[in-house]
Design a protein around this motif. Sequence first.
Motif, PDB file in Angstrom:
ATOM      1  N   ASP A 157       0.816  -1.212   0.000  1.00 53.17           N
ATOM      2  CA  ASP A 157       0.000   0.000   0.000  1.00 53.17           C
ATOM      3  C   ASP A 157       0.853   1.266   0.000  1.00 53.17           C
ATOM      4  O   ASP A 157       0.503   2.263  -0.644  1.00 53.17           O
ATOM      5  N   GLY A 158       1.985   1.232   0.706  1.00 57.70           N
ATOM      6  CA  GLY A 158       2.838   2.403   0.757  1.00 57.70           C
ATOM      7  C   GLY A 158       3.414   2.746  -0.596  1.00 57.70           C
ATOM      8  O   GLY A 158       3.403   3.906  -1.017  1.00 57.70           O
ATOM      9  N   ALA A 159       3.910   1.723  -1.303  1.00 55.02           N
ATOM     10  CA  ALA A 159       4.478   1.951  -2.631  1.00 55.02           C
ATOM     11  C   ALA A 159       3.404   2.411  -3.611  1.00 55.02           C
ATOM     12  O   ALA A 159       3.652   3.275  -4.458  1.00 55.02           O
ATOM     13  N   THR A 164       1.018   6.579  -6.954  1.00 54.96           N
ATOM     14  CA  THR A 164      -0.136   7.406  -7.308  1.00 54.96           C
ATOM     15  C   THR A 164       0.219   8.889  -7.244  1.00 54.96           C
ATOM     16  O   THR A 164      -0.162   9.672  -8.118  1.00 54.96           O
ATOM     17  N   LEU A 165       0.963   9.266  -6.207  1.00 52.99           N
ATOM     18  CA  LEU A 165       1.377  10.658  -6.072  1.00 52.99           C
ATOM     19  C   LEU A 165       2.319  11.059  -7.203  1.00 52.99           C
ATOM     20  O   LEU A 165       2.184  12.143  -7.789  1.00 52.99           O
ATOM     21  N   ALA A 166       3.270  10.174  -7.525  1.00 51.07           N
ATOM     22  CA  ALA A 166       4.199  10.462  -8.622  1.00 51.07           C
ATOM     23  C   ALA A 166       3.449  10.599  -9.934  1.00 51.07           C
ATOM     24  O   ALA A 166       3.741  11.494 -10.742  1.00 51.07           O
ATOM     25  N   ALA A 167       2.465   9.723 -10.158  1.00 53.56           N
ATOM     26  CA  ALA A 167       1.681   9.780 -11.398  1.00 53.56           C
ATOM     27  C   ALA A 167       0.890  11.082 -11.490  1.00 53.56           C
ATOM     28  O   ALA A 167       0.793  11.685 -12.563  1.00 53.56           O
ATOM     29  N   LEU A 241      11.929   8.805  -5.944  1.00 57.98           N
ATOM     30  CA  LEU A 241      13.081   8.335  -5.188  1.00 57.98           C
ATOM     31  C   LEU A 241      12.704   7.217  -4.222  1.00 57.98           C
ATOM     32  O   LEU A 241      13.558   6.410  -3.840  1.00 57.98           O
ATOM     33  N   SER A 242      11.424   7.158  -3.859  1.00 58.66           N
ATOM     34  CA  SER A 242      10.965   6.148  -2.900  1.00 58.66           C
ATOM     35  C   SER A 242      10.482   4.873  -3.572  1.00 58.66           C
ATOM     36  O   SER A 242      10.072   3.929  -2.885  1.00 58.66           O
ATOM     37  N   LEU A 243      10.500   4.831  -4.898  1.00 60.11           N
ATOM     38  CA  LEU A 243      10.020   3.653  -5.617  1.00 60.11           C
ATOM     39  C   LEU A 243      11.183   2.760  -6.032  1.00 60.11           C
ATOM     40  O   LEU A 243      12.285   3.243  -6.291  1.00 60.11           O
ATOM     41  N   PRO A 244      10.945   1.445  -6.135  1.00 60.14           N
ATOM     42  CA  PRO A 244      11.986   0.558  -6.662  1.00 60.14           C
ATOM     43  C   PRO A 244      12.245   0.852  -8.135  1.00 60.14           C
ATOM     44  O   PRO A 244      11.445   1.520  -8.802  1.00 60.14           O
ATOM     45  N   LYS A 245      13.356   0.358  -8.642  1.00 59.80           N
ATOM     46  CA  LYS A 245      13.765   0.641 -10.017  1.00 59.80           C
ATOM     47  C   LYS A 245      12.664   0.316 -11.016  1.00 59.80           C
ATOM     48  O   LYS A 245      12.366   1.117 -11.915  1.00 59.80           O
ATOM     49  N   ALA A 246      12.037  -0.846 -10.869  1.00 62.87           N
ATOM     50  CA  ALA A 246      10.987  -1.246 -11.821  1.00 62.87           C
ATOM     51  C   ALA A 246       9.817  -0.269 -11.784  1.00 62.87           C
ATOM     52  O   ALA A 246       9.167  -0.026 -12.803  1.00 62.87           O
TER      53      ALA A 246
END
Length: 292
Positions: A157-159, A164-167, A241-246
Amino acid sequence: MTTDRLAEHYALCGVALRESDRDRWLACLFAPEAARPHLFALYAFNAEIARIRSLVSQPILGEMRLQWWIDALDSLEGAEPRGDLRAHPVADALLATVERRDLPRQVLLDALEARRFDLYEDPAPDMAFLDCYCDETCSALFGLASRIIGGTPGGDDGAEAVETLAARHAGRAFALVGLLRALPWHVAQRQCYLPGDLLARHGLTASNFFAREKNPAIAAALAELRTLARDHIGEAKHSLLSLPKAGREAFRLLALPELYLREMERRDYDPYLTLVDVPLWRRQWALWRNKP
């Protein structure tokens, strides 16, 4: 629909996208191979509905085209796809993508609803309205693309909240820059996507733009929108920055808005006449450098 026929339709989506939306087509070339056909279908669908206004002579004809797409998505609830959908490469590929990548139909229906605004000459009333329009037409694409690529693991849920915020911010930045680039066409069609509350702060109305006035107030209003677009770019990059590479792969497109913003700040920039563009090699280089 045979596998070969569907593969052909995905390929046709890629061809159509290359002609109608070169930036998204270029970004697709960097995506994982398995996701690429589905991205072609999603973005080709977006290109189809974005150009409806330019294809029709009356709003009612545009409404009919939008309704056709609504009916197409509704057909997913039926047992047998309609024959006209199987014969339409973009519709056929999109519906297959929705099913295979488990995309939420409502997000696509919301995009179609938002596109009704394109058909009429009513100005954007305020920034809240424009934010909603950008979210449903562009931020949604970033979210769906991320889902297609499979960037965020299910159940995290955190990711998902960060994604969603990045999008949201990425879509608003990309859409605002696109609207600024399209200003010459919108003025010619007497459409105003610039929010009324922003114009009012500078003592302007849509009529000032339709009259092709050039004055410090208009320059200041456009500069404010460019600053807002840059703010959204910064917020999106911070979230990524808080998301994994994929999870970052679907946001590679975020490398391009800044290129166009710089072109709008050249001394010879005329918002009514300048066709803001960037050489293909510079766009390719920016996308390559923006690798996750």
